[in-house]
Scaffold this active site. Structure first.
Site, PDB file in Angstrom:
ATOM      1  N   HIS A 236       0.869  -1.180   0.000  1.00 21.11           N
ATOM      2  CA  HIS A 236       0.000   0.000   0.000  1.00 21.11           C
ATOM      3  C   HIS A 236       0.904   1.228   0.000  1.00 21.11           C
ATOM      4  O   HIS A 236       1.873   1.276   0.751  1.00 21.11           O
ATOM      5  CB  HIS A 236      -0.883  -0.031   1.246  1.00 21.11           C
ATOM      6  CG  HIS A 236      -2.030   0.934   1.222  1.00 21.11           C
ATOM      7  ND1 HIS A 236      -1.848   2.300   1.249  1.00 21.11           N
ATOM      8  CD2 HIS A 236      -3.370   0.733   1.163  1.00 21.11           C
ATOM      9  CE1 HIS A 236      -3.039   2.892   1.212  1.00 21.11           C
ATOM     10  NE2 HIS A 236      -3.975   1.973   1.162  1.00 21.11           N
ATOM     11  N   ARG A 256      -6.790  10.453   0.118  1.00 19.94           N
ATOM     12  CA  ARG A 256      -6.695  10.953  -1.258  1.00 19.94           C
ATOM     13  C   ARG A 256      -8.085  10.990  -1.910  1.00 19.94           C
ATOM     14  O   ARG A 256      -8.390  11.899  -2.660  1.00 19.94           O
ATOM     15  CB  ARG A 256      -5.718  10.097  -2.067  1.00 19.94           C
ATOM     16  CG  ARG A 256      -4.251  10.437  -1.764  1.00 19.94           C
ATOM     17  CD  ARG A 256      -3.292   9.416  -2.350  1.00 19.94           C
ATOM     18  NE  ARG A 256      -3.345   8.154  -1.618  1.00 19.94           N
ATOM     19  CZ  ARG A 256      -3.284   6.949  -2.172  1.00 19.94           C
ATOM     20  NH1 ARG A 256      -3.162   6.831  -3.481  1.00 19.94           N
ATOM     21  NH2 ARG A 256      -3.338   5.877  -1.429  1.00 19.94           N
TER      22      ARG A 256
END
Ligand SMILES: Cc1cc2nc3c(=O)[nH]c(=O)nc-3n(C[C@H](O)[C@H](O)[C@H](O)COP(=O)(O)OP(=O)(O)OC[C@H]3O[C@@H](n4cnc5c(N)ncnc54)[C@H](O)[C@@H]3O)c2cc1C
Ligand code: SF4
Ligand code: SF4
Ligand code: FES
Lengths: 600, 248
Positions: A236, A256
């Protein structure tokens, strides 16, 4: 003869995360006498930690969304290595599974007209993730748990399975020990579902907990099942990097999704420099377009900050290597300059607390420092898409320990939906399979006694402790089989694994049987070493880069490898056999979804 | 960072448990759970402790640190003065299994006594409609990570274990309040709240609220409204049901 505790069931489910709970609920709804077994307390499985959301094309925010678009995003995100049938079933059934959670009491965040709200995530064309702030996994596991406790399912908590039992070709049950007492427990069962999650504890920087030692992968492998795609490991892009004690803890992609951006030490939004050809047509190439996309997805293309995880993780890695990293060797992830403090606290409450309490960073005022962390394994037990049956009769698998669904890279949010869709199918498959068996099978007592003797061995030894071997394994895997791989390092990994295996056979445990974490780790080492070897050998074989598998010496994807799964199986001599099998090909009507101009 | 002395309560039976001192070097940013793990990896490989997420999300690592109810993974070492010994003990209200691990089974048994949610029919398009402001009350309660620290500190069962038979504890008052405030739930649990759950035993000391690592306002938002419901319902059950259906 050893005196052991013994139970009989139609179906036993090993693992009580989202996949295991959903499987047990389904099996019991089909009338199967069902047991649910887990290593930690009920409700504490990995699923509880999931943050961002559950992907399902409900179309509540963008009515243009449908299963075809979700299917296409999933396959492209997986670099087309996915089992197409699993990806199809997943995209088709996820919306119903999410609505079902709601009818079981889940309280998702709402749209202004009172429907389930959906948020943006990497690789998803439309805002698609049903969520509750950034604690969606908690909502999901609690909902399933609160449903399951009224279904007459017997739950065995803090009970670790160490071996599947077999008679001939067929699985006949499982055995293990109570963590509290160390006593042996044996289950005879007509069918067994594995839902044990992942393998993160084979690596040193990971978002995963102590439970992720690859038990289900290994149990299946030892029982003769096939594993596929084990080289495909997801790093990740955004784990915490500072302070050292929290290194690897996850920072949700929701940051995000809700507007946060990545920057390097020069303040540059570097993701614009890393847009691969494969995604160029659908990715914004100017800051204006990228920022406009949050509000208008029809006019604008997706921000490169939300490229699939493999792309973003490699980009951060490259920025740090080029000397443009943050003080602690990561990238800056900033939402403070882009959204109001109120909005951030409301949408991302647990991120806010996590940084405030663990790193003294106020994310409403400061940027976070983030870097790649081992997060998820796409590879797993080979299953038949419709029934979740493995290649061993009587054995089923679902959730993170099953392979195929996510191909070479998983999109965020697609795991929680995977757990529900295939957890249910595994429960159904296992119940039907059990119903076709006449009686609960006999347990072979000599098998049990042999395993018990092996489990107790570490107490009598005088070698090193299990913690040293584990920490050396983690360092080695992180360095040699990490985010960027080469032939030389993988060769070395395979050799060092042999060495570590030898050391693990001499590991000594002190104290006694009751709740002894040292002993538990000594037993977990066996599965950790098995999955590590599978990952290293598969990574060695795949001579290309695809999704979560990046080879520095073969930096591009290759057409030849695009149509092969790597398959791992235990050979007759006990050694690990690695081979390739052809990737199943999708029918024409699905292929059309990938053609230019397709509406999906 | 400096050296700390940390005393861990070890043993299998409360009466025989002993404080064992460990001297550890602490690095920047470390939490109590890191220190416990270090002790495990070096001096005491069999030191029993529960943990999973290491980020305050799973509620596994509850303990009493310097006598205060806390999650070990969210308690930074820089909170403490190195000159003073830190104590780490298991939760006192639950039977001891070993070292820092207790038997929290009471809570799992209690959970089974609470009837699940029962929703009516969805709207015609198949979706349930609920508004954000209506789900928010329930969402506060659903933040609960089941660390059981609130029930650990509640004097009703901490000092009087015999009350466990008649008292669900604050964790499950939170659960009952959550169901009660669910905009679409149709199950009537008022008798349960009044009788088996024993909400009447609570005298609103607010210790549970102070202990909650999720900042759930257990007393003000869950327990007091439940107590009011009990009073209301004994005067006028019809009004209670009417209010529920109107979602007020
Ligand atoms: C921090 C974090 C955030 C995430 N966020 C998201 C997200 O927002 N969206 C998303 O889709 N995905 C997310 N993921 C991924 C997702 O949470 C996991 O992939 C998923 O929860 C795995 O579920 P599972 O049911 O397969 O296994 P788990 O939930 O991990 O459950 C595994 C179960 O197996 C049991 N078990 C294991 N071995 C044994 C054994 N030997 N004997 C008995 N029991 C055993 C364990 O006790 C446990 O009960 C996230 C993951 C992490 C770590
Ligand atoms: S407020 Fe009530 S439930 Fe909470 S600790 Fe005090 S007596 Fe117990
Ligand atoms: S209400 Fe708070 S203190 Fe009580 S169990 Fe839940 S999270 Fe823990
Ligand atoms: S380990 Fe999960 S709350 Fe502490």
């Amino acid at each position: 003869m050893v005196n052991f505790e013994r139970h009989e069931y139609d179906v036993i489910v090993i693992g009580a995360g989202g996949a295991g709970l959903r499987a047990a609920i389904e099996a019991s709804a089909q009338g199967a006498r069902t047991a649910l077994i887990c290593k930690s307390l009920l409700g504490k499985a990995h699923t509880v930690m999931a943050e961002g959301g559950i992907a399902a094309s409900l179309g509540n925010v963008w009515p243009q969304d449908n299963w075809q678009v979700h299917f296409r995003d999933t396959m492209r995100g997986g670099k087309m290595l996915n089992n197409w049938r699993m990806a199809q079933l997943h995209a088709q059934e996820a919306p119903d599974r999410v609505r079902e959670l709601e009818s079981w009491g889940a309280l998702f965040d709402r749209t202004s007209d009172g429907k389930i709200l959906q948020r943006d995530f990497g690789g998803h064309r439309y805002a698609r993730l049903a969520h509750v702030g950034d604690r969606t996994g908690l909502e999901m596991i609690r909902t399933l748990q609160q449903n399951a406790v009224h279904k007459g399912i017997d739950v065995y908590m803090e009970c670790t399975i160490t071996q599947l039992l077999k008679s001939g070709d067929r699985v006949t049950g499982a055995m293990g020990y109570w963590r509290e007492s160390g006593n042996t427990i044996v289950f005879a069962a007509k069918s067994v579902v594995l839902a044990t999650g992942g393998v993160g504890k084979a690596f040193s920087v990971t978002s995963n907990s102590w439970e992720y030692t690859g038990d289900g992968h290994s149990l299946a492998y030892w029982a003769g099942a096939e594993l596929i795609d084990m080289e495909c490991v997801q790093f990740h892009p955004t784990g915490m990097v500072w302070p050292p004690s929290v290194r690897g803890i996850l920072v949700t992609e929701g940051v995000r999704g809700d507007g946060g951006t990545l920057r390097n030490s020069d303040g540059e939004r570097f993701m614009f420099n890393y847009i691969p050809d494969f995604f160029a047509a659908e990715t914004a190439d100017t800051i204006d377009e990228a920022d406009g996309w949050y509000d208008d997805k029809v006019k604008n293309r997706r921000t490169p900050d939300l490229l699939p995880r493999d792309e973003v993780a490699r980009a951060i890695n490259a920025e740090v290597k080029a000397g443009r990293g943050t003080p602690h060797g990561g990238a800056f992830l900033d939402i403070s300059s882009r959204r109001s403090a109120d909005y951030i606290r409301r949408r991302l409450p647990s991120m806010y607390h996590q940084f405030k309490q663990l790193a003294d960073v106020d994310i409403t005022a400061q940027a976070m420092e983030v870097g790649p962390t081992m997060h998820y394994i796409m590879g797993g037990i080979r299953v038949e898409a419709d029934t979740a049956a493995t290649t061993v009769p009587g054995l089923f698998a679902a959730g993170e320990c099953a392979g195929g669904m996510h191909g070479a890279n998983r999109l965020g949010g697609n795991s929680l939906s995977d757990l529900l869709v295939f957890g249910r199918r595994a429960g159904l498959g296992a119940a039907e399979d059990a119903a076709a068996q006449s009686a609960v099978p006999e347990v072979d007592e000599s098998q049990v006694e042999e395993v018990v003797a092996g489990m107790r061995e570490p107490f009598g030894r005088s070698g090193e402790g299990p913690y040293e071997v584990h920490s050396d394994l983690q360092d080695m895997m992180q360095k040699n089989v990490g985010i960027i791989r080469t032939e030389v390092e993988l060769d070395e990994a395979v050799n060092r694994l042999q060495d570590l295996k030898n050391r693990s056979k001499d590991v000594m445990v002190s104290g006694h049987q009751q709740y002894n974490p040292g002993w538990h780790l000594a037993m977990d080492l066996e599965s950790l070493l098995t999955v590590s070897e599978a990952i290293a050998r598969a990574a060695h074989m795949r001579k290309e880069s695809r999704g979560g598998h990046t080879r520095d010496d073969y930096p591009d994807p290759s057409d030849e490898w695009a149509v092969q799964n790597i398959c791992i199986k235990q050979g007759d001599n006990g050694g690990m056999e690695v081979s390739t099998t052809p990737l199943p090909q999708m029918p024409e009507e699905l292929k059309e979804l990938f053609e230019e101009g397709s509406n999906a | 960072m400096p050296e700390f002395t940390i005393a861990v309560q070890r043993g299998e039976a409360e009466a025989e448990s002993q404080w064992t001192d460990y001297i550890v070097d602490v690095e920047e940013g470390q939490v109590v759970l890191d220190v416990i793990h270090r002790i495990q990896a070096t001096e005491a490989p069999d030191l029993a402790v529960r943990w999973n997420c290491k980020a305050g999300k799973c509620g596994s690592c509850s303990a009493e640190i310097n006598g205060k109810p806390r999650l070990m993974c969210m308690t930074r070492m820089n909170l403490f003065d190195p000159a003073e010994k830190i104590t780490v003990a298991p939760m006192k209200t639950w039977p001891l299994i070993r070292d820092l691990v207790t038997d929290v089974g009471f809570n799992y048994e209690t959970a089974e006594k609470i009837p699940a949610v029962k929703l009516g029919e969805p709207s015609e398009d198949g979706d349930f409609r609920m508004h954000q402001e209506d789900v928010e009350r329930g969402q506060e309660f659903r933040k609960c990570i089941e660390c059981f620290l609130c029930s650990d500190v509640c004097h009703v069962i901490r000092d009087h274990p015999e009350n466990k038979e008649n008292f669900f504890g604050p964790r499950f008052f939170v659960r009952l309040a959550e169901l009660d405030m669910h905009p679409l739930d149709q199950e009537d649990r008022i008798d349960l709240v009044k009788n088996d759950a024993g909400v009447g035993y609570c005298n609103i000391t607010k210790c549970c609220t102070e202990a909650c690592p999720e900042d759930i306002h257990i007393t003000d938002n869950a327990i007091i409204p439940l107590k009011e419901r009990v009073i209301d319902s004994s005067y006028d059950p019809i009004r209670w049901i009417g209010r529920k259906i109107a979602g007020k």
